[in-house]
Enzyme design. Sequence first.
Site, PDB file in Angstrom:
ATOM      1  N   THR A 123      73.048   2.235  49.753  1.00 36.38           N
ATOM      2  CA  THR A 123      71.451   2.453  49.796  1.00 36.38           C
ATOM      3  C   THR A 123      71.097   3.455  50.863  1.00 36.38           C
ATOM      4  O   THR A 123      71.304   4.333  51.529  1.00 36.38           O
ATOM      5  CB  THR A 123      71.353   1.340  51.017  1.00 36.38           C
ATOM      6  N   PHE A 154      71.642  -5.366  45.485  1.00 37.66           N
ATOM      7  CA  PHE A 154      70.180  -6.497  45.847  1.00 37.66           C
ATOM      8  C   PHE A 154      70.817  -7.596  46.249  1.00 37.66           C
ATOM      9  O   PHE A 154      70.403  -8.277  47.127  1.00 37.66           O
ATOM     10  CB  PHE A 154      68.976  -6.584  44.963  1.00 37.66           C
ATOM     11  N   ARG A 156      72.407 -10.463  48.616  1.00 43.22           N
ATOM     12  CA  ARG A 156      72.529 -11.138  50.055  1.00 43.22           C
ATOM     13  C   ARG A 156      74.098 -11.200  50.682  1.00 43.22           C
ATOM     14  O   ARG A 156      74.524 -11.638  49.661  1.00 43.22           O
ATOM     15  CB  ARG A 156      71.826 -11.993  49.976  1.00 43.22           C
ATOM     16  N   PHE A 251      61.701 -16.378  52.140  1.00 43.12           N
ATOM     17  CA  PHE A 251      61.556 -15.261  53.512  1.00 43.12           C
ATOM     18  C   PHE A 251      60.156 -15.195  54.931  1.00 43.12           C
ATOM     19  O   PHE A 251      59.188 -14.779  54.989  1.00 43.12           O
ATOM     20  CB  PHE A 251      61.539 -14.062  52.438  1.00 43.12           C
ATOM     21  N   CYS A 262      71.318  -4.592  56.942  1.00 45.71           N
ATOM     22  CA  CYS A 262      70.263  -3.850  56.434  1.00 45.71           C
ATOM     23  C   CYS A 262      69.212  -3.644  56.200  1.00 45.71           C
ATOM     24  O   CYS A 262      68.618  -2.647  56.884  1.00 45.71           O
ATOM     25  CB  CYS A 262      70.543  -4.466  54.733  1.00 45.71           C
ATOM     26  N   LYS A 265      68.377  -1.396  59.849  1.00 48.93           N
ATOM     27  CA  LYS A 265      68.806   0.055  59.398  1.00 48.93           C
ATOM     28  C   LYS A 265      67.585   0.340  58.257  1.00 48.93           C
ATOM     29  O   LYS A 265      67.546   1.990  58.097  1.00 48.93           O
ATOM     30  CB  LYS A 265      70.170  -0.182  58.908  1.00 48.93           C
ATOM     31  N   LYS A 322      73.376 -14.375  59.870  1.00 49.95           N
ATOM     32  CA  LYS A 322      72.508 -14.965  59.529  1.00 49.95           C
ATOM     33  C   LYS A 322      73.589 -16.343  58.687  1.00 49.95           C
ATOM     34  O   LYS A 322      74.411 -16.211  58.983  1.00 49.95           O
ATOM     35  CB  LYS A 322      71.883 -14.829  58.238  1.00 49.95           C
TER      36      LYS A 322
END
Length: 434
Positions: A123, A154, A156, A251, A262, A265, A322
């Site tokens: 990224t 992308f 997770r 979400f 992620c 930041k 998480k």
Amino acid sequence: MKLCIIGSGYVGLVSGACFADVGHQVICVDNNQRKVEMLLRGEIPIYEPGLEELVLKNVAARRLKFTTSTEEGVDGADVVFIAVPTPPQPDGSVDLSYIEQVAREIAAVLKKDQYRVIVDKSTVPVKTGEKVADTIRRYSKPGVVFDVVSNPEFLREGCAVPDLMKPDRIVIGGNSERAVAMMQKIYEPFMAPVLVTDVNSAELIKHAANSFLALKISYINAVARICEASGADVEKVADGIGMDRRIGRNFLNAGIGYGGSCFPKDIAAFIAISDHLGEPFHLLKEVQRINAQQRERFIDRLRDKLWVLRDKRVAVWGLTFKPDTDDVRSSVAIDVVRDLIAEKALVTVFDPKGMEKAVEFKLIEGAHLATSALEAVKDADALVIATEWKEFSAVDFARVKELMHTPLIFDGRNLLEPAMVRALGFDYTSIGRA
Ligand code: UGA
């Protein structure tokens, strides 16, 4: 195709294993010798469901290799992916020194008249591709031919393998038809929708996507506050707005805020990038502010209930940022533990996967370590749920009540059913629910 992946962290290792699994020849390069030795012995340095099987299977099939040598990796590859860390600097901007270093290392080993596609998967701020291309041009021999592509990832953590094998979309940002065609060929076996853009747009998509997801979380957390003030239930509100397909339910889970390596930041980076481009993104500053306040408000409510935190026994379930990961970096759960310790509470923690790393990185010094969720609550004045591990909801709460000194639960992730715990006699506080 023959692929080289530089950097064997989350993104590099999972991408490498998945590319190998669909039939490509992959060589993963990492400058950490210990990590490469582990991988060569078949040991996986990170916990990620499904990854170990995938790596072992593809190593056995001789489609996946590991090395510390950039030269060895780049030499036999048609396409070279850069997947190294892009950590934040104190002002929120991105430290691109690893990318720059890898670009120079690649440049040094590129051979004349051997076309290579150099792909940035890390990224990075918009316009990094231009800088990578400049660097390679400057540090390589005359006559070297290459193109730079942006191909943001992308995935997770916790579901990285399925995310990579069945992605919603693949973004290929390239300014050369030849490079884009090679990238499309790499991704053909994944049978996923492909979006082809210019390099700058692809780079921007990643920051814009993560910032939008963080915005959704802060939005529902702000709504949760209004629910608390009015007696509404944020879970019902999220269901109600999420059923609109234009919005979606994902979400929209209220809690003590987003964390991980992620979102915090990337949102800070996107703010710094927009400031740098002279277009300050004030909305994202509010997203950050709401996120930080969620944890503070949670601690305030705990303090209100216990009156003073000093010398109170508080059990904390959850340390990872998480569930289904052992990653404790920038975890809000860790911040909660540290806040409580700073107020001299007597904290006992338990996490199904995160204990080892939290101890190794010295993140929870001063906390007592329990070996089970039940052991953690023994004689506790309050139980805090900081990460929504499924197994916590399966604990015998009648037993929890017997073990605790006073039956107070602070559920920072809305994991439990309020009626169930209240029926057992718990005083139960959660986020945005009466
Ligand atoms: C995130 C993105 O979801 C990925 O698409 C992206 O590729 C990745 O960042 C990255 O940039 O590499 P990840 O950080 O692994 O993935 O985890 P998420 O599942 O997005 O969760 C991030 C944080 O948001 C967690 O702390 C989680 O607890 C929190 N969250 C998530 C909420 O508080 N509420 C929600 O409804 C969802």
